[in-house]
Enzyme design. Structure first.
Site, mmCIF file in Angstrom:
data_model
loop_
_atom_site.group_PDB
_atom_site.id
_atom_site.type_symbol
_atom_site.label_atom_id
_atom_site.label_comp_id
_atom_site.label_asym_id
_atom_site.label_seq_id
_atom_site.Cartn_x
_atom_site.Cartn_y
_atom_site.Cartn_z
ATOM 1 N N TYR A 1 33.695 -41.494 6.481
ATOM 2 C CA TYR A 1 32.876 -42.413 7.263
ATOM 3 C C TYR A 1 33.771 -43.217 8.221
ATOM 4 O O TYR A 1 34.981 -43.033 8.245
ATOM 5 C CB TYR A 1 32.014 -43.279 6.336
ATOM 6 C CG TYR A 1 31.039 -42.413 5.546
ATOM 7 C CD1 TYR A 1 30.098 -41.631 6.219
ATOM 8 C CD2 TYR A 1 31.098 -42.322 4.161
ATOM 9 C CE1 TYR A 1 29.225 -40.797 5.525
ATOM 10 C CE2 TYR A 1 30.229 -41.487 3.454
ATOM 11 C CZ TYR A 1 29.303 -40.729 4.141
ATOM 12 O OH TYR A 1 28.443 -39.891 3.475
ATOM 13 N N ARG B 1 27.680 -39.631 -11.491
ATOM 14 C CA ARG B 1 26.650 -38.711 -12.000
ATOM 15 C C ARG B 1 26.395 -38.862 -13.490
ATOM 16 O O ARG B 1 25.240 -38.802 -13.933
ATOM 17 C CB ARG B 1 27.033 -37.271 -11.641
ATOM 18 C CG ARG B 1 26.878 -37.005 -10.159
ATOM 19 C CD ARG B 1 27.586 -35.759 -9.722
ATOM 20 N NE ARG B 1 29.040 -35.872 -9.859
ATOM 21 C CZ ARG B 1 29.892 -34.912 -9.557
ATOM 22 N NH1 ARG B 1 29.453 -33.752 -9.094
ATOM 23 N NH2 ARG B 1 31.203 -35.098 -9.695
ATOM 24 N N ALA C 1 26.128 -47.183 -0.677
ATOM 25 C CA ALA C 1 26.642 -47.564 0.640
ATOM 26 C C ALA C 1 25.555 -48.376 1.354
ATOM 27 O O ALA C 1 24.442 -47.898 1.555
ATOM 28 C CB ALA C 1 26.982 -46.317 1.440
ATOM 29 N N SER D 1 29.497 -46.387 -10.074
ATOM 30 C CA SER D 1 29.965 -46.035 -8.734
ATOM 31 C C SER D 1 28.799 -46.038 -7.733
ATOM 32 O O SER D 1 27.664 -45.759 -8.116
ATOM 33 C CB SER D 1 30.579 -44.630 -8.823
ATOM 34 O OG SER D 1 31.459 -44.387 -7.769
ATOM 35 N N PRO D 2 29.075 -46.328 -6.467
ATOM 36 C CA PRO D 2 27.990 -46.347 -5.477
ATOM 37 C C PRO D 2 27.287 -44.995 -5.377
ATOM 38 O O PRO D 2 27.946 -43.958 -5.378
ATOM 39 C CB PRO D 2 28.717 -46.652 -4.164
ATOM 40 C CG PRO D 2 30.017 -47.260 -4.563
ATOM 41 C CD PRO D 2 30.386 -46.677 -5.880
HETATM 42 C C1 LIG Z 1 23.752 -39.209 -5.594
HETATM 43 C C2 LIG Z 1 25.110 -39.667 -5.170
HETATM 44 C C3 LIG Z 1 25.229 -40.597 -4.150
HETATM 45 C C4 LIG Z 1 26.491 -41.075 -3.770
HETATM 46 N N1 LIG Z 1 26.583 -42.079 -2.843
HETATM 47 C C5 LIG Z 1 27.777 -42.664 -2.607
HETATM 48 C C6 LIG Z 1 27.869 -43.834 -1.839
HETATM 49 O O1 LIG Z 1 26.876 -44.398 -1.404
HETATM 50 N N2 LIG Z 1 29.104 -44.349 -1.611
HETATM 51 C C7 LIG Z 1 30.226 -43.773 -2.119
HETATM 52 O O2 LIG Z 1 31.324 -44.265 -1.894
HETATM 53 N N3 LIG Z 1 30.158 -42.684 -2.891
HETATM 54 C C8 LIG Z 1 28.960 -42.135 -3.168
HETATM 55 N N4 LIG Z 1 28.883 -41.077 -4.030
HETATM 56 C C9 LIG Z 1 30.100 -40.609 -4.683
HETATM 57 C C10 LIG Z 1 30.229 -41.260 -6.058
HETATM 58 O O3 LIG Z 1 30.314 -42.667 -5.981
HETATM 59 C C11 LIG Z 1 31.447 -40.709 -6.811
HETATM 60 O O4 LIG Z 1 32.595 -41.062 -6.112
HETATM 61 C C12 LIG Z 1 31.391 -39.188 -6.976
HETATM 62 O O5 LIG Z 1 30.098 -38.757 -7.336
HETATM 63 C C13 LIG Z 1 32.365 -38.716 -8.049
HETATM 64 O O6 LIG Z 1 32.084 -39.382 -9.280
HETATM 65 P P1 LIG Z 1 31.283 -38.647 -10.497
HETATM 66 O O7 LIG Z 1 32.029 -37.382 -10.807
HETATM 67 O O8 LIG Z 1 31.327 -39.659 -11.606
HETATM 68 O O9 LIG Z 1 29.893 -38.359 -10.019
HETATM 69 C C14 LIG Z 1 27.648 -40.562 -4.391
HETATM 70 C C15 LIG Z 1 27.521 -39.589 -5.383
HETATM 71 C C16 LIG Z 1 26.273 -39.152 -5.790
HETATM 72 C C17 LIG Z 1 26.178 -38.149 -6.904
#
Ligand SMILES: Cc1cc2nc3c(=O)[nH]c(=O)nc-3n(C[C@H](O)[C@H](O)[C@H](O)COP(=O)(O)O)c2cc1C
Length: 404
Positions: free
Chosen positions: A226, A368, A101, A66-67
């Site tokens: 956003y 994460r 992003a 994921s981003p």
């Molecule tokens: C360090 C970090 C940076 C993130 N940056 C973005 C991002 O650039 N674009 C986006 O759509 N979501 C971003 N997210 C959200 C994640 O892509 C994801 O949707 C969210 O962390 C939930 O997934 P997880 O439980 O597997 O961490 C970010 C999350 C983290 C932890």
């Protein structure tokens, strides 16, 4: 190019893998009514590790990195940090790695340290990262194209995410309406007709650069509060022209941007969107509206919806828990008939397997847990008795090959 690790001694346990499709058949006289029943178990079949095709792109498995914003860029340009950050994931055999992003304009960044794709220098430096991942990794590569809207001009999370003060090079943010994200945040300028055209062109220019760099796929960020999400949500969009008001009007600008990006990106390469399926605030954007939006997107050639939620309004009440966005993803898939990616606290191999095998989502995105374990996909494959690709130099690290 990667090599496939062949798992020769695995029998995948059936427990917890409900809807797995199988080839090897065992039978026994163990049904309650005395008739023989057949257990179908294929030790080599995992839904999570089955390929998935979108247009001309076939992902080797359903796992997506994921981003994740890194806040390590200078004027939007990538550097060695990004080689390390994306390189480690490209090695780790998720089917697809999506960049953080990547902002389509300087004022579309969240912070001064965000990644961008608005200059030749940005393009050049990001291409270096992509070339490295291609040469050394095994994953396909996607880019998330983004614009921060009213949530821009802030410090990085490590610095507290507060709005930039005078003297910290703040900028004037833009949004559908002149409404700040929260008290004390910058009041954005409502985009005029010319402003809308300019932003759309910036997305198109970003998509053209992304295609030139060689990304296999593009994802438009229409979530997390956003700019494009700000158009969808009645909480942030209070325009009185054809871009505000009812659902159809609020969807108009994101759909126009999607159509323009789709037209600018090579036809054989997929373009999808990340959408917050609900604002988790009364009177906000709803899952039902997301289904309508997904149907419209599908009509415009959208290949997938990456279903996240929230982040447009600080009053949100998000029911965090394992796989908390999965029911939303399933609803979009079922009711809009489009491929979906589920994201949010998907951390375990069997949890991910179950989501894909049961048909709740086509792909799972992991953030994460991936940072915690960049080899998450290798480890999941071992647990599920599946095969996955290894970069040639790393084949020898598979524990089955270790000498006692
Ligand atoms: C360090 C970090 C940076 C993130 N940056 C973005 C991002 O650039 N674009 C986006 O759509 N979501 C971003 N997210 C959200 C994640 O892509 C994801 O949707 C969210 O962390 C939930 O997934 P997880 O439980 O597997 O961490 C970010 C999350 C983290 C932890």
């Amino acid at each position: 190019m990667g090599q496939l690790w062949k798992n020769t001694n695995s029998r995948m346990p059936a427990a917890g893998l409900g809807a797995m499709k199988c080839g090897l058949i065992e039978s026994g006289p163990d049904s309650p009514n005395g008739h023989s029943i057949q257990h179908t178990i294929n030790p080599m079949t995992s839904a999570l590790f089955s390929p998935f095709t979108l247009r001309g792109l076939t992902l080797p498995n359903r796992i997506v990195v994921s981003p994740m914003c890194q806040y390590m860029s200078e004027d939007g340009s990538a550097n060695d940090w990004h080689v390390m950050h994306l390189g480690q994931f490209a090695m780790g055999a998720a089917g697809l790695v999506i960049t953080e992003a990547t902002h389509v304009s300087r004022i579309g960044r969240i912070s001064h340290r965000c990644l961008g794709i608005y200059s030749d220098e940005n393009e050049f430096t990001l291409k270096r990262v992509v070339d490295f991942c291609r040469r050394n990794g095994v994953a396909k590569l996607g880019i998330q194209l983004a614009h921060s809207g009213r949530k821009g001009s802030v410090h990085t999370p490590a610095e507290g995410s507060k709005p930039l003060a005078a003297g910290e090079r703040p900028w004037v943010t833009v949004a559908p309406s002149a409404l700040p994200f929260a008290p004390g945040w910058h009041v954005p300028t409502a985009l005029t007709r010319e402003g809308l055209a300019e932003v759309k062109q910036e997305f198109v220019d970003g998509a053209v650069r992304a295609a030139r760099i060689g990304f296999d796929l593009a994802e438009l960020h229409i979530g997390h509060g956003y700019l494009l999400h700000e158009f969808l949500s009645p909480l942030s969009n209070q325009r009185t022209d054809e871009y505000g008001g009812g659902t159809v009007n609020r969807m108009r600008f994101p759909l126009e941007v999607f159509a323009a990006v789709r037209a600018a990106f090579p036809d054989e390469r997929p373009v999808g969107v990340r959408v917050s399926a609900t604002d988790w605030v009364d009177a906000g954007w709803t899952p039902e509206e997301t289904v309508l939006f997904a149907r419209e997107l599908k009509g415009l050639g959208c290949d997938f919806v990456d279903v996240t939620s929230g982040q447009v309004d600080p009053r949100q009440q998000i029911p965090f828990g394992p796989g908390y966005n999965v029911p939303l993803a399933e609803k979009v898939k079922r009711e809009a008939g489009i491929a979906v990616m589920a994201v949010g606290m998907i951390t375990k191999a069997r949890q991910a397997e179950e989501i894909v095998a049961s048909g709740q989502a086509d792909l799972v995105a992991i953030a994460r847990a991936m940072m915690d374990d960049p080899r998450w996909a290798w480890h999941a494959a071992r647990e599920l008795g599946a095969e996955t690709a290894y970069a040639p130099n790393y084949v020898r690290c598979h524990p089955s090959g270790w000498k006692p």
